[in-house]
Design an enzyme around this catalytic site. Structure first.
Site, PDB file in Angstrom:
ATOM      1  N   HIS A 276     -23.870   8.999   6.076  1.00  0.00           N
ATOM      2  CA  HIS A 276     -25.082   8.218   5.771  1.00  0.00           C
ATOM      3  C   HIS A 276     -24.675   6.768   5.495  1.00  0.00           C
ATOM      4  O   HIS A 276     -25.192   6.122   4.582  1.00  0.00           O
ATOM      5  CB  HIS A 276     -25.819   8.793   4.549  1.00  0.00           C
ATOM      6  CG  HIS A 276     -26.179  10.236   4.647  1.00  0.00           C
ATOM      7  ND1 HIS A 276     -27.264  10.683   5.374  1.00  0.00           N
ATOM      8  CD2 HIS A 276     -25.599  11.336   4.105  1.00  0.00           C
ATOM      9  CE1 HIS A 276     -27.345  12.005   5.268  1.00  0.00           C
ATOM     10  NE2 HIS A 276     -26.333  12.423   4.511  1.00  0.00           N
TER      11      HIS A 276
ATOM     12  N   GLU B 233     -26.119   7.716  10.132  1.00  0.00           N
ATOM     13  CA  GLU B 233     -26.978   8.862  10.402  1.00  0.00           C
ATOM     14  C   GLU B 233     -27.260   8.996  11.894  1.00  0.00           C
ATOM     15  O   GLU B 233     -27.271   8.012  12.632  1.00  0.00           O
ATOM     16  CB  GLU B 233     -28.287   8.726   9.620  1.00  0.00           C
ATOM     17  CG  GLU B 233     -28.083   8.835   8.113  1.00  0.00           C
ATOM     18  CD  GLU B 233     -29.367   8.675   7.320  1.00  0.00           C
ATOM     19  OE1 GLU B 233     -30.422   8.390   7.932  1.00  0.00           O
ATOM     20  OE2 GLU B 233     -29.320   8.846   6.085  1.00  0.00           O
TER      21      GLU B 233
ATOM     22  N   SER C 187     -23.153  15.572   7.262  1.00  0.00           N
ATOM     23  CA  SER C 187     -23.328  15.106   5.882  1.00  0.00           C
ATOM     24  C   SER C 187     -22.226  15.676   4.992  1.00  0.00           C
ATOM     25  O   SER C 187     -21.063  15.329   5.159  1.00  0.00           O
ATOM     26  CB  SER C 187     -24.730  15.479   5.392  1.00  0.00           C
ATOM     27  OG  SER C 187     -25.032  14.834   4.169  1.00  0.00           O
TER      28      SER C 187
END
Length: 284
Positions: free
Chosen positions: A174, A201, A132
């Site tokens: 994401h 993801e 992330s």
């Protein structure tokens, strides 16, 4: 000392990776970092709750068999010169950057002693991973923040300096889940790096020198803007839509590879020889 055979390895994760099941991506990170002899340092600079986040990853990496796992929590730039932290990095075989806010990573760590130490160990063969926010900061110019679920416009993305483990690209995370194609395109036009990577993801791109391999349940979207024939960036105001011609789009699921030098995808070895690679090329 680095020699010509030393491989530089990055594990760049799109976020929300499996930590409780087979943990394919984190398992591969541990394997590449030394397997049962892995000495892993968890960097929690991005996290709002660093201790909770760090302990969660300690549990996973110990379950997978790493020999030693420890947290380095840097809340301020003063923490980024800790002798204890520097010693842990010097002894580590893998560094893992957690998610959170990528701007915190760079504001606390960039151009510090820890930053220098991690890059030195990376050049010597230590594996660097990030999920992330820890993925977003991998290039030299990173996406700091931006709107998703919208068409490309200059105003929807803000750029800033990253930690430059993989310079010359832009990375977003994401990706499919948050509809970030528009902001990745906008980032590429602002910072003409040529290549943009959007990582889904529970998906990772593993970079070994100039070769990228995709693992996980989603895909990596690659935008090659290096041969684009036109964009209207110099003609519009910041809230007006971008036009881009001639950019190339590749979609790579688990097992597919990409050559950073040739900018070409590589067919999955498990595919039938006469089946075309699932790559889309289009004018955007």
């Amino acid at each position: 000392m680095t020699d010509s055979t030393t491989k530089r390895q990055l594990v760049i994760i799109g976020g929300a990776e499996d930590r409780d099941g087979d943990s394919q991506i984190l398992r591969e990170f541990v394997r590449r970092a030394g397997g049962l002899k892995a000495k892993i340092v968890i960097m929690t600079a991005a996290a709002e709750l660093p201790r909770d986040v760090g302990e969660n990853y300690i549990r996973v990496f110990e379950r997978l068999g790493a020999e030693a796992v420890r947290i380095i929590d840097t809340e301020t730039r003063d923490d980024a010169s800790s002798s204890t932290a520097l010693e842990a990095i010097a002894q580590s075989t893998g560094i893992f950057f957690t998610g959170g806010d990528q701007a915190r990573i760079t504001s606390i760590l960039k151009d510090t002693e820890i930053d220098t130490a991690i890059h030195q160990r990376f050049s010597e063969g230590m594996v660097v991973a990030g999920t992330s926010a820890g993925a977003a900061m991998m290039p030299d110019k990173m996406i700091v923040e931006g709107d998703a679920q919208t068409h490309p416009r200059m105003e929807i993305v803000a750029m800033g300096p990253g930690l430059a483990f993989l310079p010359g690209v832009v990375i977003d995370q994401h990706f499919s889940q948050r509809g970030r194609l528009g902001r990745l395109l906008s980032a590429l036009v602002q910072e003409p790096a040529g290549l943009g990577f959007g990582i889904d993801e529970n998906t990772a791109m593993i970079v070994t020198d100039h070769l990228i391999e995709v693992i996980g349940e989603g895909s990596v979207t690659i935008i090659d803007e290096s041969e684009a024939t036109y964009n209207n960036m110099g003609e519009i105001l910041k809230d007006e839509p971008l036009a881009i011609f001639g950019a190339r789009l590749h979609i790579l699921p688990n097992g597919y590879k990409f050559n950073l030098k040739t900018r070409q995808p590589i067919l999955n070895q498990n595919s039938v020889a006469n089946v075309s690679i699932p790559v889309a090329s289009t004018n955007i």
